[in-house]
Design a protein around this motif. Structure first.
Motif, PDB file in Angstrom:
ATOM      1  N   GLU A  22       0.826  -1.214   0.000  1.00 37.51           N
ATOM      2  CA  GLU A  22       0.000   0.000   0.000  1.00 37.51           C
ATOM      3  C   GLU A  22       0.859   1.262   0.000  1.00 37.51           C
ATOM      4  OE1 GLU A  22      -3.335   0.307   2.585  1.00 37.51           O
ATOM      5  OE2 GLU A  22      -3.666  -1.852   2.647  1.00 37.51           O
ATOM      6  N   CYS A  24       2.983   1.477  -3.679  1.00 37.32           N
ATOM      7  CA  CYS A  24       2.292   1.505  -4.961  1.00 37.32           C
ATOM      8  C   CYS A  24       1.523   2.810  -5.109  1.00 37.32           C
ATOM      9  CB  CYS A  24       1.322   0.326  -5.077  1.00 37.32           C
ATOM     10  SG  CYS A  24       2.173  -1.258  -5.279  1.00 37.32           S
ATOM     11  N   ALA A  25       1.626   3.409  -6.291  1.00 34.26           N
ATOM     12  CA  ALA A  25       0.961   4.691  -6.527  1.00 34.26           C
ATOM     13  C   ALA A  25      -0.433   4.510  -7.107  1.00 34.26           C
ATOM     14  CB  ALA A  25       1.806   5.528  -7.478  1.00 34.26           C
ATOM     15  N   ASP A  26      -0.922   3.269  -7.176  1.00 38.18           N
ATOM     16  CA  ASP A  26      -2.206   3.023  -7.835  1.00 38.18           C
ATOM     17  C   ASP A  26      -3.258   2.491  -6.864  1.00 38.18           C
ATOM     18  OD1 ASP A  26      -1.112   0.578  -7.363  1.00 38.18           O
ATOM     19  OD2 ASP A  26      -0.849   0.041  -9.459  1.00 38.18           O
ATOM     20  N   ASP A  27      -3.146   2.853  -5.607  1.00 33.73           N
ATOM     21  CA  ASP A  27      -4.136   2.471  -4.596  1.00 33.73           C
ATOM     22  C   ASP A  27      -4.335   0.963  -4.501  1.00 33.73           C
ATOM     23  OD1 ASP A  27      -4.630   5.168  -3.995  1.00 33.73           O
ATOM     24  OD2 ASP A  27      -6.056   5.323  -5.641  1.00 33.73           O
ATOM     25  N   SER A  28      -3.258   0.211  -4.580  1.00 38.65           N
ATOM     26  CA  SER A  28      -3.351  -1.243  -4.497  1.00 38.65           C
ATOM     27  C   SER A  28      -3.531  -1.700  -3.063  1.00 38.65           C
ATOM     28  CB  SER A  28      -2.091  -1.888  -5.085  1.00 38.65           C
ATOM     29  OG  SER A  28      -1.990  -1.614  -6.450  1.00 38.65           O
ATOM     30  N   LYS A  29      -4.283  -2.784  -2.917  1.00 37.66           N
ATOM     31  CA  LYS A  29      -4.463  -3.435  -1.622  1.00 37.66           C
ATOM     32  C   LYS A  29      -4.453  -4.938  -1.827  1.00 37.66           C
ATOM     33  CE  LYS A  29      -7.297   0.052   0.776  1.00 37.66           C
ATOM     34  NZ  LYS A  29      -6.368   0.255   1.904  1.00 37.66           N
ATOM     35  N   THR A  50      -7.789  -6.908   5.095  1.00 39.54           N
ATOM     36  CA  THR A  50      -8.562  -6.691   3.866  1.00 39.54           C
ATOM     37  C   THR A  50      -8.551  -7.899   2.936  1.00 39.54           C
ATOM     38  OG1 THR A  50      -6.612  -5.790   2.734  1.00 39.54           O
ATOM     39  CG2 THR A  50      -8.030  -4.237   3.919  1.00 39.54           C
ATOM     40  N   ASP A  68      -3.450  -8.559  -5.431  1.00 44.13           N
ATOM     41  CA  ASP A  68      -4.566  -7.638  -5.564  1.00 44.13           C
ATOM     42  C   ASP A  68      -5.421  -8.200  -6.699  1.00 44.13           C
ATOM     43  OD1 ASP A  68      -6.370  -5.640  -6.145  1.00 44.13           O
ATOM     44  OD2 ASP A  68      -4.950  -4.011  -5.846  1.00 44.13           O
ATOM     45  N   LYS A  90      -6.227  -6.428  -9.996  1.00 42.58           N
ATOM     46  CA  LYS A  90      -5.168  -5.982 -10.901  1.00 42.58           C
ATOM     47  C   LYS A  90      -4.389  -7.142 -11.520  1.00 42.58           C
ATOM     48  CE  LYS A  90      -4.785  -1.617  -8.417  1.00 42.58           C
ATOM     49  NZ  LYS A  90      -5.618  -0.912  -9.399  1.00 42.58           N
ATOM     50  N   SER A 140       1.580  -4.481  -7.511  1.00 42.67           N
ATOM     51  CA  SER A 140       0.429  -4.675  -6.634  1.00 42.67           C
ATOM     52  C   SER A 140       0.442  -6.039  -5.963  1.00 42.67           C
ATOM     53  CB  SER A 140      -0.867  -4.523  -7.436  1.00 42.67           C
ATOM     54  OG  SER A 140      -0.941  -3.245  -8.007  1.00 42.67           O
TER      55      SER A 140
END
Length: 428
Positions: free
Chosen positions: A296, A299-304, A348, A366, A369, A415
């Protein structure tokens, strides 16, 4: 030759295969308990799919202060845009062969059990296809499955008057092997095939240990070149080289600095997934949480992380740490006691047990993704007259060939992550 009185039976079989079986197979595969069905599914309609990935974001927002009201900004005042790389996603072909003989059709129609025979045969084909798809998900484009561990035993097996050379050994990821499957044994570097053959038998002399017995078919009569450390590849076709397979998690998540989807991660190192070696230590809440936080944060792409997959023993080590949180219920009418839950949700993500998971690895994914890109779901290849079953020349065998075109793809590179060499049991 087939009795002409049974021609209508063959037509009935073909109608079943074209309509009922393909629809049922697709529904079954799309709902089966498998990692691939927990990931995204997408359809490829063009020649291939190209996607651009940026190596970062560009810091082109400027604070000018309160004394620059008439300042004119030009392109020279800003830095260049972040570099991007393009990945190309395509599909690979998966083929399955179904066969039935004149004799089977004749016997089945004589005693009225032809569709029972058909269902039994198709059931075995389904099992093989399911196994292959589950194996592909964790595998590699190269077809690499595992490596030989421990001693190798050489022997001969007498069959129909012939003495066939065999080798017997334990290997990693043996659950990805089925009897009847072709394999190639390469040297420790994995670049030279030293033997190949068909898996004859598998047996379990003790819990957690499986031995593979391979009948060699390449002239390696004593199997001297097969030794601990040799790499095992799937042998899909009898060709001089390994046939490329599905792009699985071994290539996407585990491998570092490899070329994948047309992108060289030895050049673009920022696109490598994070891999942490647990060196035989147990998977714990602490390391899970730290890795999820790492993804989290970096990563700049809001990955979880939404799914953590590993083999049963490794996930069970986490379960054992959480026994105090077990749910239970008592059904006094039926005298039953229910303990535990189907899925464990931690933060999560869901902890998922999968016997096809490899090499004491733990995969953190994730699921939004990463997924499967499908050009065509399973369907029969038919001739110009739309027949499914075609006779093999000079034999009493009718064959049908089924195909699917698919491969894995990603929406983001970093991710996902993995732990390797996790302990499979809690040590006191």
């Amino acid at each position: 030759m087939i009795n002409y009185n049974n021609v209508n039976v063959k037509q009935s079989l073909e109608d079943f295969l074209k309509i009922e079986y393909t629809d049922g197979l697709q529904n079954e595969f799309n709902t089966m308990e498998a990692l691939i069905n927990k990931l995204k599914k997408d359809t490829l309609t063009g020649k291939y799919r190209t996607k651009s990935f940026a190596l970062g974001v560009t810091d082109n927002i400027r604070m000018l202060g309160n004394g620059n009201d008439r300042y004119v900004l030009t392109a020279e005042d800003y830095t260049d845009a972040a570099e991007t790389v393009e990945a190309q996603f395509d599909t690979t072909k998966l083929m399955g062969i179904f066969s039935i003989t004149d004799e089977t059709i004749l016997k089945g129609t004589t005693d009225g059990s032809i569709f029972d025979v058909l269902n039994d045969s198709l059931g075995r084909m389904n099992l093989s296809l399911k196994h292959t798809l589950n194996r592909f998900t964790y595998g590699s484009k190269s077809g690499l499955i595992g490596e030989v561990v421990g001693a190798v035993t050489k022997a001969t097996y007498g069959k129909e008057g012939a003495e066939l050379p065999t080798v017997e050994f334990e290997m990693t990821n043996s659950l990805s092997i089925l009897p009847g499957m072709g394999i190639a044994v390469a040297n420790a570097a994995g670049d030279t095939i030293v033997a190949q053959g068909k898996v004859w038998q598998k047996y379990s002399p003790s819990v957690g240990k499986e031995k593979i017995v391979v009948i060699l078919n390449d002239g390696s009569a004593n199997g001297d070149a097969v030794a601990a450390g040799c790499k095992i590849f799937s042998r899909q076709l009898r060709t001089a080289s390994i046939v490329p397979e599905y792009t699985g998690l071994e290539d996407i998540v585990i491998a570092q600095n490899n070329e994948i989807f047309g992108v060289d991660r030895n050049v673009y190192k920022t696109l490598n997934c994070t891999v942490q070696d647990l060196a035989g230590e147990m998977l714990t809440e602490t390391v899970l949480r730290d890795m999820a936080d790492h993804i989290e944060i970096n990563c700049a792409d809001d990955s979880k992380v939404k799914l953590v997959a590993s083999n049963h023993k490794i996930i069970s080590t986490v379960e054992k740490q959480m026994y105090m949180f077990k749910d239970y219920s008592i059904d006094s009418a039926n005298s039953t006691f229910h303990l535990g839950r189907k899925d464990i949700v931690f933060d999560t993500y869901t902890l998922y047990k999968d016997k096809y998971s490899r090499n004491q690895n733990v995969y953190l994914l994730d699921t939004d993704k990463i997924g499967e890109l499908v050009r065509k779901e399973f369907g029969w290849i038919t001739s110009g007259n739309h027949q499914v079953l075609e006779r093999r020349d000079g034999s009493e065998i009718y064959e049908g060939i089924m195909t699917k075109y698919a491969d894995m793809y990603i929406e983001a590179w970093k991710s996902h992550a993995a732990f390797v060499n996790a302990a499979e049991e809690v040590t006191e």
